[in-house]
Write an enzyme that holds these catalytic residues in place. Sequence first.
Site, PDB file in Angstrom:
ATOM      1  N   LYS A 105       0.853  -1.195   0.000  1.00 37.59           N
ATOM      2  CA  LYS A 105       0.000   0.000   0.000  1.00 37.59           C
ATOM      3  C   LYS A 105       0.876   1.227   0.000  1.00 37.59           C
ATOM      4  O   LYS A 105       1.996   1.203   0.518  1.00 37.59           O
ATOM      5  CB  LYS A 105      -0.882   0.014   1.251  1.00 37.59           C
ATOM      6  CG  LYS A 105      -2.087   0.914   1.131  1.00 37.59           C
ATOM      7  CD  LYS A 105      -3.201   0.194   0.422  1.00 37.59           C
ATOM      8  CE  LYS A 105      -4.507   0.917   0.464  1.00 37.59           C
ATOM      9  NZ  LYS A 105      -5.608  -0.021   0.173  1.00 37.59           N
ATOM     10  N   GLY A 217     -20.406   6.877   3.596  1.00 42.56           N
ATOM     11  CA  GLY A 217     -19.384   7.180   2.583  1.00 42.56           C
ATOM     12  C   GLY A 217     -19.965   7.038   1.188  1.00 42.56           C
ATOM     13  O   GLY A 217     -20.557   6.007   0.857  1.00 42.56           O
ATOM     14  N   GLY A 219     -18.124   7.654  -1.746  1.00 39.67           N
ATOM     15  CA  GLY A 219     -17.051   7.673  -2.748  1.00 39.67           C
ATOM     16  C   GLY A 219     -17.358   6.602  -3.789  1.00 39.67           C
ATOM     17  O   GLY A 219     -18.481   6.089  -3.855  1.00 39.67           O
ATOM     18  N   TYR A 223     -20.833   4.451  -3.286  1.00 43.35           N
ATOM     19  CA  TYR A 223     -21.858   4.812  -4.266  1.00 43.35           C
ATOM     20  C   TYR A 223     -22.333   3.591  -5.064  1.00 43.35           C
ATOM     21  O   TYR A 223     -23.535   3.319  -5.139  1.00 43.35           O
ATOM     22  CB  TYR A 223     -21.344   5.902  -5.218  1.00 43.35           C
ATOM     23  CG  TYR A 223     -22.331   6.175  -6.328  1.00 43.35           C
ATOM     24  CD1 TYR A 223     -23.581   6.744  -6.038  1.00 43.35           C
ATOM     25  CD2 TYR A 223     -22.057   5.817  -7.639  1.00 43.35           C
ATOM     26  CE1 TYR A 223     -24.521   6.961  -7.047  1.00 43.35           C
ATOM     27  CE2 TYR A 223     -22.985   6.036  -8.651  1.00 43.35           C
ATOM     28  CZ  TYR A 223     -24.218   6.600  -8.349  1.00 43.35           C
ATOM     29  OH  TYR A 223     -25.149   6.802  -9.339  1.00 43.35           O
TER      30      TYR A 223
HETATM   31  N1  GLU Z   1      -7.476   0.279  -2.958  1.00 39.86           N
HETATM   32  C1  GLU Z   1      -8.259  -0.883  -3.242  1.00 39.86           C
HETATM   33  C2  GLU Z   1      -8.281  -1.810  -2.047  1.00 39.86           C
HETATM   34  O1  GLU Z   1      -8.079  -1.382  -0.929  1.00 39.86           O
HETATM   35  C3  GLU Z   1      -7.869  -1.564  -4.538  1.00 39.86           C
HETATM   36  C4  GLU Z   1      -6.456  -2.041  -4.605  1.00 39.86           C
HETATM   37  C5  GLU Z   1      -6.031  -2.527  -5.969  1.00 39.86           C
HETATM   38  O2  GLU Z   1      -6.842  -2.564  -6.881  1.00 39.86           O
HETATM   39  O3  GLU Z   1      -4.861  -2.865  -6.075  1.00 39.86           O
HETATM   40  O4  GLU Z   1      -8.566  -2.971  -2.152  1.00 39.86           O
END
Ligand code: GLU
Length: 416
Positions: A105, A217, A219, A223
């Site tokens: 992340k 939320g 977003g 949504y």
């Molecule tokens: N940010 C999204 C999650 O927390 C997607 C991550 C991704 O597609 O790599 O799962």
Amino acid sequence: MATINPFRSALAQLERAASFITVAPGTLAQLRTPKRTVQVAVPVRMDDGTTRVFDGYRVQYNDARGPFKGGIRYHPDANLDEVKALAFWMAMKCAVADIPFGGGKGGIRVDPKKLSVGELERLTRSYTRLLKDVIGSRRDVPAPDVYTTPQIMAWIVDEYAKIMGHTDLAVVTGKPLALGGSLGRETATGDGGFIIFEELAKKLKLKPKDTRVVVQGLGNVGYYLALRMHDAGYRVVGLSDSKGGIWDKQGLGMNPREVLQWKKKTGTVVGFPDTKSITNEKLLELPCNVLVPSALENQLTGKNAKRVKASVILEMANGPTTPDADDIFRKKKVVVIPDILANAGGVTVSYFEWAQNLQGVSWTEDVVRKQLQEKMTVAFNEIWKTAEQHATDLRTAAFIVAVQRIATAMELRATA
Ligand code: GLU
């Protein structure tokens, strides 16, 4: 109030799952800490000519099953412990979805709403240059997360291409359709959550018309989830955004499309006709059957969990429930569908996007939908079965499945 450290919560979840199974001590020790943590200072030339420096992170948690994978978050509260927790959850989520990725992340501590488009672009390019040696389609594949968009992914593709001397579309996912994005990626997290919810609804015999849903939320994730629920006949009686919430006291349900139109016009959902305004805190305690936290971490805690009225919680946000809230929900027999299952649809379609890019093909929307349906249904059933086998809740079961898969890969590779 002391803020709750999400990485501590993540580790508590790991230990709980590990207590149900046998994991080699060396493997567990590796799972307790990220493989690599990158911290960067991101300089940005602002529109007024000054230079500001933002804190940036990329945590590469585990790559036993494939390249690190996970979004990048732009948020004023982003910090290392949060990104570590989110990276850990990505590793678990990719294992739950059984896609060939590890977990990572990224984050930048910034309020993107206060930046111009040009500043946002320069921030993104600057961050990409700092991470050029650690990302890559076979190494670590970022994607959107809170307040990051397909346009931001397009800038990353471009900056990375300039550095490498050629374009590698698979370096990030969640791209615009016209630049190697996949059909179905935009709605994927909401779609996946809805598929999982419908599987549970079958088990619990929930009827749409008698089921009131509250979504925190609005977003991308909240949504589309709300929209799928509404279109299937469920009654969406509460919605919110970062400015506040609305409650349809009559209980007939709102159309999320109309609410989004209102938000686009006025800047917030608050004030939507025939609804009562309500704070985000009170929204979580509304009378309803299904509560869907779709915003940030630490929304359901030891403090408010006892006041939650819902009997099902569908976690579309990452980490919305703390371990002490989980204890309360277990006692109250509230069914919590954990984030690493409920919101895995996003990264699953990211995997489809990556696979299409690497092969130079593009799938129809129908193929994406069918494959997503298949992946999510299999994951749900495996976790349901595991929960029954161990007589435990769905979160613990999801972590059991994930830890076993990751541990097996680690042991086969003899990383310990
Ligand atoms: N940010 C999204 C999650 O927390 C997607 C991550 C991704 O597609 O790599 O799962």
